[in-house]
Design a protein around this motif. Structure first.
Motif, PDB file in Angstrom:
ATOM      1  N   ASP A  40     -18.821  48.912 -37.904  1.00 20.33           N
ATOM      2  CA  ASP A  40     -19.546  48.283 -39.000  1.00 20.33           C
ATOM      3  C   ASP A  40     -18.662  47.155 -39.516  1.00 20.33           C
ATOM      4  O   ASP A  40     -17.638  47.407 -40.160  1.00 20.33           O
ATOM      5  N   ASP A  42     -18.975  45.045 -41.899  1.00 22.73           N
ATOM      6  CA  ASP A  42     -18.813  45.001 -43.357  1.00 22.73           C
ATOM      7  C   ASP A  42     -17.781  46.020 -43.817  1.00 22.73           C
ATOM      8  O   ASP A  42     -16.966  45.738 -44.709  1.00 22.73           O
ATOM      9  N   GLU A  43     -17.797  47.216 -43.213  1.00 19.12           N
ATOM     10  CA  GLU A  43     -16.799  48.225 -43.564  1.00 19.12           C
ATOM     11  C   GLU A  43     -15.406  47.783 -43.100  1.00 19.12           C
ATOM     12  O   GLU A  43     -14.406  48.024 -43.800  1.00 19.12           O
TER      13      GLU A  43
END
Length: 337
Positions: A40, A42-43
């Motif tokens: 991910d 964004d993570e």
């Protein structure tokens, strides 16, 4: 304890870095996965930013991780904070950014000149703090051909220092002898096993030792047991020959046994297993800068928590070496600054 220097470069970094292999996401050599599965982005960005908040200033990636994707994610995460951090990347791997397939290693001077500019573009910066040769077993004469090129990149202001990611002490010694501004060795080392022989070389030449695999490819994170099975899109799930910590997607029993032998010491005084493994490295050699890989904010927070505890004590270190069947070696004595 909180900071260390990248050897004779004088560049100061946090005693703990963040490894950025996993945030690159999938890439392959044919059907062999070389990444750690889907990520991910964004993570990943949140994780990098959280690391900076917790005092981590050293980020280690490579052009080949995710076929360039790791460098791009690092650039996004560090936008506006470039002057607060030290970025290390590596060269020598070749790949196609679109298909994410890797090609043969290329340790030629021409590839260095090309690769540094491509990494600068992906990283969104005009300089790289530490530029590392990423071909572990490149013959020494070929590696020494790269020294004038790397020295020239420093003179141009494109890099600040350079090093070699190699587990061969004779290679590291030759590179540091010839390379006046060589500053680091990067080597595989954990409490379970590793390249102890490079430590005296680092002491001889006043180099930092960047530690890859400090958590044994995740085994020292404490989340895997004999029944664990890694997915087939993970480099540990379809294990290449060099992935000794895992076989056929499962933890290697020998290393689980070794962890059990030292677990109580590593987790003493409120440490998690991972924090204890990092504390062992700091105690074993004051030149080490471990770079555990992280993909999540939670992983960053746990690893950064090791800084609050500091290194193991000398008695704890001695007991671990006894339990692991290693003598207090001459290598360690010679390696201490």
């Amino acid at each position: 304890m909180d900071t260390r220097f990248l050897g004779r470069s004088g560049i100061e970094v946090s005693a703990l870095g963040m490894g950025c292999w996993a945030i690159g996401g999938p890439f392959w050599a044919g059907a062999q996965p070389l990444g750690w599965g889907e990520v991910d982005d964004d993570e990943s960005i949140r994780a990098v930013r959280r690391a900076v908040e917790l005092g981590v200033t050293f980020f280690d990636t490579a052009n080949v991780y995710g076929a360039g994707h790791s460098e791009k994610i690092l650039a996004r995460a560090l936008e506006g904070r470039r002057d607060e951090v030290v970025i290390a990347t590596k060269f020598g791997g070749t790949f196609d950014e679109q298909t994410r397939q890797t090609g043969p290693d290329d340790g030629t001077p021409a590839n260095v000149e090309r690769s540094v500019r491509e990494s600068l573009r992906r990283l969104g910066t005009d300089y790289i703090d530490l530029y590392q040769l990423h071909i572990n077993s490149l013959p020494i004469p070929e590696a020494l051909d790269l020294v004038p090129v790397l020295e020239g990149l420093i003179d141009q202001g494109l890099i600040r220092a350079y090093g070699w990611s190699t587990d061969f002490p004779e290679r590291a010694d030759a590179f540091a002898t010839e390379g006046r501004r060589c500053a680091t060795i990067q080597a595989d080392l954990s409490v379970l096993r590793g390249s102890f022989e490079v430590l005296p070389v680092a002491a001889k030449h006043d180099l930092a030792v960047i530690i890859r695999g400090p958590l044994a490819m995740g085994l020292l994170g404490g989340r895997y047991s004999a029944t664990s099975e890694l997915p087939r899109d993970d480099v540990r799930g379809l294990s290449p020959e060099w992935m000794t910590y895992f076989r056929d997607g499962r933890p290697t029993p020998e290393f689980l046994t070794r962890i059990d032998a030292v677990r109580d010491i590593l987790t003493s005084n409120g440490r998690t297993l991972a924090q204890g493994a990092l504390a062992w490295l700091w105690a074993f050699d004051a030149r080490t800068i471990p770079i555990p890989g992280c993909r999540t904010v939670a992983q960053v927070e746990e690893n950064a928590g090791a800084l609050r505890h500091g290194p193991l004590t000398e008695p704890e270190l001695a007991e671990i070496e006894r339990l692991m069947g290693r003598a207090q070696s001459d290598a360690r004595a010679d390696a201490r600054p």
